[in-house]
Scaffold this motif. Structure first.
Motif, mmCIF file in Angstrom:
data_model
loop_
_atom_site.group_PDB
_atom_site.id
_atom_site.type_symbol
_atom_site.label_atom_id
_atom_site.label_comp_id
_atom_site.label_asym_id
_atom_site.label_seq_id
_atom_site.Cartn_x
_atom_site.Cartn_y
_atom_site.Cartn_z
ATOM 1 N N ASN A 55 0.801 -1.228 0.000
ATOM 2 C CA ASN A 55 0.000 0.000 0.000
ATOM 3 C C ASN A 55 0.831 1.274 0.000
ATOM 4 O OD1 ASN A 55 -2.344 -1.481 -0.068
ATOM 5 N ND2 ASN A 55 -2.775 -1.308 2.116
ATOM 6 N N HIS A 56 2.026 1.216 0.580
ATOM 7 C CA HIS A 56 2.844 2.435 0.622
ATOM 8 C C HIS A 56 3.387 2.820 -0.755
ATOM 9 C CE1 HIS A 56 6.069 -0.702 1.178
ATOM 10 N NE2 HIS A 56 6.622 0.038 0.232
ATOM 11 N N LEU A 57 3.258 1.923 -1.726
ATOM 12 C CA LEU A 57 3.842 2.174 -3.039
ATOM 13 C C LEU A 57 3.033 3.185 -3.859
ATOM 14 C CD1 LEU A 57 6.153 1.446 -4.922
ATOM 15 C CD2 LEU A 57 4.907 -0.621 -5.597
ATOM 16 N N TYR A 58 1.742 3.302 -3.584
ATOM 17 C CA TYR A 58 0.899 4.194 -4.388
ATOM 18 C C TYR A 58 1.390 5.641 -4.342
ATOM 19 C CZ TYR A 58 -2.372 0.306 -4.677
ATOM 20 O OH TYR A 58 -2.936 -0.918 -4.910
ATOM 21 N N ILE A 77 -2.833 -7.847 -3.965
ATOM 22 C CA ILE A 77 -3.142 -6.413 -4.070
ATOM 23 C C ILE A 77 -4.322 -6.100 -3.156
ATOM 24 C CG2 ILE A 77 -3.829 -4.530 -5.605
ATOM 25 C CD1 ILE A 77 -2.728 -6.217 -7.955
ATOM 26 N N ASP A 78 -4.202 -5.063 -2.337
ATOM 27 C CA ASP A 78 -5.306 -4.600 -1.499
ATOM 28 C C ASP A 78 -6.210 -3.744 -2.390
ATOM 29 O OD1 ASP A 78 -7.023 -3.331 0.279
ATOM 30 O OD2 ASP A 78 -5.492 -3.001 1.801
ATOM 31 N N VAL A 79 -7.218 -4.388 -2.966
ATOM 32 C CA VAL A 79 -8.015 -3.706 -3.989
ATOM 33 C C VAL A 79 -8.845 -2.559 -3.407
ATOM 34 C CG1 VAL A 79 -8.072 -5.747 -5.453
ATOM 35 C CG2 VAL A 79 -9.923 -5.369 -3.815
ATOM 36 N N ASP A 80 -9.268 -2.682 -2.176
ATOM 37 C CA ASP A 80 -10.040 -1.606 -1.550
ATOM 38 C C ASP A 80 -9.164 -0.372 -1.320
ATOM 39 O OD1 ASP A 80 -12.352 -3.160 -1.491
ATOM 40 O OD2 ASP A 80 -11.844 -4.018 0.465
ATOM 41 N N TYR A 81 -7.930 -0.613 -0.889
ATOM 42 C CA TYR A 81 -7.017 0.517 -0.688
ATOM 43 C C TYR A 81 -6.667 1.152 -2.034
ATOM 44 C CZ TYR A 81 -3.205 3.339 1.149
ATOM 45 O OH TYR A 81 -2.404 4.395 1.499
ATOM 46 N N ALA A 82 -6.465 0.323 -3.051
ATOM 47 C CA ALA A 82 -6.180 0.849 -4.390
ATOM 48 C C ALA A 82 -7.293 1.790 -4.845
ATOM 49 C CB ALA A 82 -6.008 -0.289 -5.388
ATOM 50 N N ALA A 83 -8.528 1.431 -4.532
ATOM 51 C CA ALA A 83 -9.666 2.274 -4.923
ATOM 52 C C ALA A 83 -9.598 3.642 -4.260
ATOM 53 C CB ALA A 83 -10.976 1.576 -4.557
ATOM 54 N N VAL A 89 -8.101 -1.902 -10.307
ATOM 55 C CA VAL A 89 -7.467 -3.223 -10.307
ATOM 56 C C VAL A 89 -8.340 -4.134 -11.152
ATOM 57 C CG1 VAL A 89 -6.650 -5.168 -8.940
ATOM 58 C CG2 VAL A 89 -6.497 -2.844 -8.000
ATOM 59 N N THR A 90 -7.712 -4.840 -12.080
ATOM 60 C CA THR A 90 -8.446 -5.743 -12.971
ATOM 61 C C THR A 90 -7.811 -7.128 -12.944
ATOM 62 O OG1 THR A 90 -7.092 -5.254 -14.925
ATOM 63 C CG2 THR A 90 -8.968 -3.784 -14.500
ATOM 64 N N ASN A 91 -8.553 -8.105 -13.434
ATOM 65 C CA ASN A 91 -7.991 -9.438 -13.618
ATOM 66 C C ASN A 91 -8.464 -9.994 -14.958
ATOM 67 O OD1 ASN A 91 -10.673 -10.040 -13.030
ATOM 68 N ND2 ASN A 91 -10.200 -11.672 -11.576
ATOM 69 N N THR A 92 -8.235 -11.275 -15.186
ATOM 70 C CA THR A 92 -8.611 -11.876 -16.477
ATOM 71 C C THR A 92 -9.414 -13.153 -16.223
ATOM 72 O OG1 THR A 92 -6.490 -13.070 -16.599
ATOM 73 C CG2 THR A 92 -6.621 -10.928 -17.685
ATOM 74 N N GLU A 305 -13.614 -3.672 -18.359
ATOM 75 C CA GLU A 305 -14.629 -4.733 -18.342
ATOM 76 C C GLU A 305 -14.467 -5.657 -17.144
ATOM 77 O OE1 GLU A 305 -16.176 -8.415 -21.212
ATOM 78 O OE2 GLU A 305 -14.500 -7.139 -21.858
ATOM 79 N N TRP A 306 -13.218 -5.931 -16.768
ATOM 80 C CA TRP A 306 -12.975 -6.906 -15.709
ATOM 81 C C TRP A 306 -12.409 -6.244 -14.455
ATOM 82 C CZ3 TRP A 306 -10.293 -9.854 -20.121
ATOM 83 C CH2 TRP A 306 -11.267 -10.524 -20.892
ATOM 84 N N ALA A 307 -13.034 -5.185 -14.024
ATOM 85 C CA ALA A 307 -12.607 -4.497 -12.804
ATOM 86 C C ALA A 307 -12.995 -5.303 -11.575
ATOM 87 C CB ALA A 307 -13.238 -3.112 -12.736
ATOM 88 N N VAL A 308 -12.119 -5.287 -10.564
ATOM 89 C CA VAL A 308 -12.439 -5.946 -9.295
ATOM 90 C C VAL A 308 -12.565 -4.909 -8.173
ATOM 91 C CG1 VAL A 308 -11.394 -8.124 -9.983
ATOM 92 C CG2 VAL A 308 -10.001 -6.427 -8.792
ATOM 93 N N ASN A 309 -12.466 -3.630 -8.525
ATOM 94 C CA ASN A 309 -12.725 -2.551 -7.564
ATOM 95 C C ASN A 309 -13.319 -1.364 -8.312
ATOM 96 O OD1 ASN A 309 -10.538 -1.431 -8.897
ATOM 97 N ND2 ASN A 309 -9.451 -0.827 -7.031
#
Length: 313
Positions: A55-58, A77-83, A89-92, A305-309
């Motif tokens: 998280n400190h990298l953002y 990846i902490d997707v909630d923090y990324a938001a 954050v996406t995946n496939t 299309e494939w967002a997870v947050n």
């Protein structure tokens, strides 16, 4: 020109898709924290393998808009923090389903036939001992599938022609013609093979531990191509050493790469692979292209299309 960091292998697998779309593509071996900072602190998009993204990298990457996972799981990846930092954050989803499912079925077969033990003895010059080992036919056995997303469904479909009974445990009961939904305890008690295909979340951490292994048949086997955190690794080691369960095929671990001093290396009833369940040419191409398209969608102003947050800022 917006900068994008991607694994070098993904650039080849996509035939330089992002370069052709007008981005400055910076190729690296593996996008971990040190590599990202050394390559481009002003990067806008990163295609990630499984290296943790702290998280400190953002705050050190002020232009970052998207982290695209090359694969399905995003537990690194902490997707909630990324938001909260305005980063998609996406995946496939489904990109590696066939490859992972085929490997799961292969592992089930290997354990049923005890092929790993037989081959090891033969290589050691113990052909007579190898001939004394007898496996089992898979037909007539019961396979329990924990997690019924794209991969779990593909496993069930592949098993449908092999004469097995399939039990399914999943929070959401998706329609299926390839198995029967049961609770976790029933699945563990009745299955000859338990294969894990469930996402790694706080809710699924150590889903299988000492209590769960005690429910399984002494003749049963565990297959894990999901994530190491889904299993209490120390409890599994104890169960395997005590022959509380018969065997395991493991592709994922608490710590990766698996440390050289891991007890798993000394066990003749464990088949090990180094997180290569999706390592096929086809899955690699699917994951790379899917992740590349997610980067392009975000950086061109679209909702991926494939967002997870869902970024908040």
């Amino acid at each position: 020109m917006q900068k994008v960091i991607i694994p070098e292998v993904a650039d080849r697998q996509t035939d330089h898709y992002l370069t052709k779309r007008g981005y400055e593509v910076l190729k690296v071996d593996n996008p971990d924290e040190a590599t990202i900072l050394a390559t481009a602190p002003d990067v806008a998009g990163i295609m990630m393998f499984v290296a943790p993204f702290p998280n400190h990298l953002y705050d050190k990457l002020p232009q970052l808009k998207v982290l695209a996972r090359y694969g399905v799981g995003y537990d690194s990846i902490d997707v909630d923090y990324a938001a909260t930092k305005g980063v998609w954050v996406t995946n496939t989803p489904g990109a590696n389903a066939t490859s992972v499912a085929e490997n799961a079925v292969t592992d089930i077969m290997l354990l049923a036939k005890r092929s790993f033990e037989i081959s090891t003895l033969m290589r050691q010059g113990q052909q007579r001992a190898a001939k004394q080992i007898f496996g089992h036919e898979l037909a007539g056995s019961t396979v329990g599938i924990i997690g019924y997303g794209h991969i779990g469904q593909a496993v069930a479909k592949m098993l449908s022609g092999l004469g097995v009974k399939t039990l399914i445990y999943n929070r959401t009961k998706r329609p299926t013609e390839f198995g029967e939904y049961v609770d976790l305890e029933t699945l563990l008690q009745q299955s000859d093979f338990v294969t894990l295909h469930i996402a790694a979340t706080k809710q699924t951490e150590h889903l299988l531990g000492e209590r769960e292994f005690s429910m399984m048949k002494p003749s049963a086997s565990l297959i894990n191509l999901a994530r190491g955190s889904v299993v209490d690794e120390q409890a599994l080691i104890k169960a395997l050493n005590a022959r509380q369960i018969a065997s395991a095929a493991l592709d994922v671990f608490d710590e990766e790469p698996l440390p050289a001093d891991s007890p798993f290396y000394q066990m003749d009833n464990v088949f090990l692979t180094p997180h290569t369940g999706s390592s096929t040419v086809e899955a690699g191409q699917n994951m790379a292209m899917g992740a590349a398209k997610m980067i392009d969608e975000v950086l061109s102003g679209q909702k991926p299309e494939w967002a997870v947050n869902e970024p908040q800022v």
